[in-house]
Design a protein around this motif. Structure first.
Motif, short mmCIF file in Angstrom:
data_model
loop_
_atom_site.label_atom_id
_atom_site.label_comp_id
_atom_site.label_asym_id
_atom_site.label_seq_id
_atom_site.Cartn_x
_atom_site.Cartn_y
_atom_site.Cartn_z
N ARG A 1 0.83 -1.21 0.00
CA ARG A 1 0.00 0.00 0.00
C ARG A 1 0.87 1.26 0.00
O ARG A 1 0.61 2.22 -0.75
N ASP B 1 1.21 4.11 -2.97
CA ASP B 1 0.96 5.52 -2.68
C ASP B 1 2.17 6.37 -3.08
O ASP B 1 2.02 7.47 -3.64
N ASP C 1 -9.39 -5.03 -1.92
CA ASP C 1 -9.12 -3.60 -1.77
C ASP C 1 -8.01 -3.12 -2.70
O ASP C 1 -7.99 -1.97 -3.14
N LYS D 1 -8.42 -0.19 -5.45
CA LYS D 1 -7.48 0.94 -5.49
C LYS D 1 -6.96 1.14 -6.92
O LYS D 1 -6.85 2.28 -7.40
N TYR D 2 -6.67 0.05 -7.59
CA TYR D 2 -6.20 0.09 -8.97
C TYR D 2 -7.27 0.69 -9.88
O TYR D 2 -6.99 1.60 -10.69
N LYS E 1 -9.74 2.61 -9.05
CA LYS E 1 -9.96 4.02 -8.71
C LYS E 1 -8.90 4.90 -9.36
O LYS E 1 -9.21 5.98 -9.90
N TYR E 2 -7.65 4.44 -9.34
CA TYR E 2 -6.59 5.23 -9.97
C TYR E 2 -6.83 5.37 -11.47
O TYR E 2 -6.73 6.47 -12.03
N THR F 1 -10.83 -0.48 3.37
CA THR F 1 -10.32 0.87 3.15
C THR F 1 -8.90 0.77 2.66
O THR F 1 -8.26 -0.28 2.74
N TYR F 2 -8.41 1.87 2.17
CA TYR F 2 -7.07 1.83 1.62
C TYR F 2 -6.01 2.19 2.65
O TYR F 2 -4.84 1.99 2.44
N SER F 3 -6.43 2.76 3.78
CA SER F 3 -5.46 3.21 4.76
C SER F 3 -5.30 2.24 5.91
O SER F 3 -4.29 2.26 6.59
#
Length: 656
Positions: free
Chosen positions: A333, A337, A364, A368-369, A371-372, A648-650
């Motif tokens: 992660r 980032d 997740d 994330k991929y 979403k980017y 979540t990503y965090s």
């Protein structure tokens, strides 16, 4: 390696396999019919094969069962048998690059080189970042097709495909070394220099090793052999001009010299073109070449140093069914980032693809991929990510499917959205959030008949009173608020309350229906109040409802007699509640004075609201979950597991 895995991810969806087993039990003659006319050895092999197939059908996520099946078909060596097993295996585990090579070797063993090459192409399409698979394919082409007329051109083209697909991977050094060594074997020194010039700009694990090899390559060969003519002329001219302080010649003189045109007798050759080149000048040219590339190397070294700690944290860069440690997940992660903040799109995509291999079973990371890519307006890229995640690696993960459905709906692809949600509802039945998303989709499209049909379907097939209550309340609100049909809303909630008679939420919703009616019908509201107060619900709940009844009558009541009767009944309920509480006290004593409810009467005889308790709160209706929190409600097939909160990503880790 992935093919040595003993991990056993579990799944709850063994319905299809159970059906097959039940059919075999019901038809015991089927087994013997299959073996009619076959030898004992053939019967034994078929029985063994069916046993292995049954294991993976009952639990398709059992990686060890798949490895046993593939091992068996490899031993038998039957081409058709192997093809069926491998094709089924790769539908679920396309990232196991070692099995692609085994599959190709099977066809190669049978002499079918065309199919062997096709398997490599399929594997590289599924996992284009696999340096090892590219090298296996290149070695296969080198050994099997080297005698073809255009074999060298084809192989060079294959190398270019390989470095274009995976050459920017931090661990792609083996591929570059192989390409460079092959060009050296063909004595194409200029091509070798061009490859080194490309490589020293890419952050790789052995960046320093490649620069050392480049320096050795420059020092070993004459500059004219390793450089294009234009670069050689330019570098030598700079060296000569610096050494002898020559003035630059005009362009015409350079062009004539480059073309080999003789100059008039007595004319000096322009700097850098003198055919008599001494060793000292050659050394200066080589030093100039190394110096110009060292600046690029230093810049690349800086990029490598920024990524080195992240790369050191990657202990398992290949696919494996076993869960990753939290430290590695955290490292991925943070690495992504960091790369996203650098803003280099190609490197970001390569890193995401690397991550998807190691973390293919964590939804997740896929989200994330996606979403980017959506932020980059890569619509097809987003769709491809969702398709790979949902159809191959995560067929039973609800949140990634819901995200895909939301994406397609944003693009206006409503039919695709319906298919995604319907498939998820079939694969993982009993998820309330999926059911409501399907209904909401039809509502947003104005397909009210389809929406009502889904409401009725879920109400009929659910076996849980809690879920039936949930759908009944949602359906009631839909009918009243969206369809404007209060009468049907009354019927739905009344029928639900007759089934689940102890559910307070249903009675609150019955009140809500009448409160929201226009105009408010006092008699209907009072009927609902009476049905609640005469039910078997708790005395505490009845006191709250009685309090609300008094408020309603004060606001909307038309008969003072009904108001005073309600106050009297409320006083009696409060006394009964206090008496019941005293009975439940350990010593049978009184409650503290401040907890007793006192009803006072005004001088004219009219009862006043209780003064020893705080004023009644505003009507509180049951809060129902938004689409993101539906998992808090149980599934209406209790055998299916509940799912964790959305990833979540965090923080947080999504175990499978």
């Amino acid at each position: 390696m992935a093919d040595d895995s003993n991990g056993k991810p579990t799944t709850n969806d063994n319905r299809d396999a159970k059906t097959e087993v039940e059919e075999e039990k019901e038809n015991p003659s089927t087994e013997s019919d299959k073996h009619d006319g076959k030898t004992e050895e053939e019967k034994r092999k078929e029985t063994e094969l069916e046993k292995y197939w049954r294991a993976v059908k009952e639990n398709p996520m059992d990686f060890t069962g798949w490895t046993y099946l593939l091992q068996f078909v490899e031993q038998e060596g039957d081409e058709k048998m192997c093809g069926e097993a491998y094709d089924a295996f790769f539908q679920r585990y396309p990232y196991c690059y070692g099995y692609w090579k085994k599959y190709s070797d099977m066809f190669k063993k049978h002499g079918d080189l065309i199919k062997a090459a096709e398997v490599f192409e399929r594997g590289l399409k599924a996992i284009p970042l696999s340096v090892d698979l590219w090298l296996h394919y290149i070695n296969f082409q080198t050994t099997e097709f080297s005698n073809e007329e255009d074999a060298e051109a084809k192989l060079r083209k294959l190398y270019e495909r390989a470095v274009a697909a995976s050459g920017t991977d931090f661990r792609s050094d083996k591929l570059w070394d192989s390409f460079i060594a092959w060009e050296k074997s063909k004595e194409r020194q200029k091509a070798v220099t061009a490859l080194y010039d490309r490589l020293i700009k890419i952050p790789t694990q052995l960046y320093s090793h490649h620069f050392d090899n480049l320096k050795a390559h420059i020092n070993k060969n004459h500059p004219r052999e390793i450089l294009d003519l234009d670069e050689f002329l330019r570098v030598r001219q700079e060296v000569v001009a610096k050494s002898h302080n020559y003035e630059e010649d005009d362009e015409a003189g350079l062009e004539s010299a480059a073309l080999g045109i003789d100059e008039p007798p007595g004319a000096d050759a322009p700097p850098g073109l003198d055919p008599t080149v001494d060793d000292a000048e050659i050394k200066k040219v080589k030093a100039k070449l190394i110096e110009s590339r060292e600046a690029i190397f230093k810049q690349n070294e800086n990029e490598v140093s920024k990524r080195w700690a992240f790369e050191e944290g990657i202990r398992r860069p290949y696919f494996h069914v076993k869960p990753l440690e939290r430290a590695q997940l955290k490292n991925w992660r943070e690495y992504m980032d960091f790369e996203i903040n650098t803003g280099h799109h190609d490197r970001i995509v390569v890193l995401f693809e690397r991550c998807m291999i190691a973390c293919a079973l964590y939804e997740d990371f896929w989200m994330k991929y996606a979403k980017y890519l959506e932020q980059q307006n890569s619509i097809e890229g987003v769709r491809n990510v969702y398709r790979r995640a949902c159809e191959i690696h995560l067929p039973k993960k609800p949140y990634i499917h819901l995200a895909w459905a939301a994406f397609e709906e944003r693009q206006g692809n409503y039919k695709t959205t319906q298919e995604i949600l319907s498939r998820l509802d079939k694969n993982v039945p009993g998820l309330v959030m999926v059911a409501m998303r399907r209904i909401s989709l039809e509502r947003r499209q104005g397909n009210h008949e389809e929406a009502e049909g889904l409401f009725k379907e879920y109400l009929e097939k659910t076996t849980s009173n809690k879920c039936r209550t949930f759908f009944a309340i949602k359906y009631t609100r839909y009918l009243q608020k969206v369809r404007g049909d209060t009468e049907r809303a009354r019927q739905v909630i009344k029928e639900a309350s007759s089934i689940d008679q102890q559910n307070e939420r249903l009675f609150l919703q019955m009140l809500d229906v009448e409160y929201q009616a226009h105009p408010v019908d006092e008699n209907k509201v009072m009927d609902v109040f009476q049905s609640i107060l005469s039910s078997d619900l708790s005395i505490e709940f009845k006191v709250k409802i009685s309090q609300r009844r008094m408020e309603f009558l004060e606001d909307f009541g038309t008969c003072i007699k009904r108001i005073t009767e309600a106050y009297d009944e409320h006083q009696k309920l409060v006394k009964d509640m206090n008496s019941d509480k005293r009975k439940r006290l350990p010593d049978g004593g009184d409650e503290p004075a401040e907890k007793k409810v006192k009803v006072e009467v005004t001088p004219n005889g009219a009862p006043e609201p209780p003064t020893s308790v705080p004023p009644p709160p505003d009507p509180v209706y049951p809060s129902y979950p938004t689409w993101g929190s539906y998992p808090s409600y149980p599934s209406y097939h209790s055998q299916w597991p509940s799912y964790p909160p959305p990833p979540t990503y965090s923080s947080g880790y999504n175990y499978y």
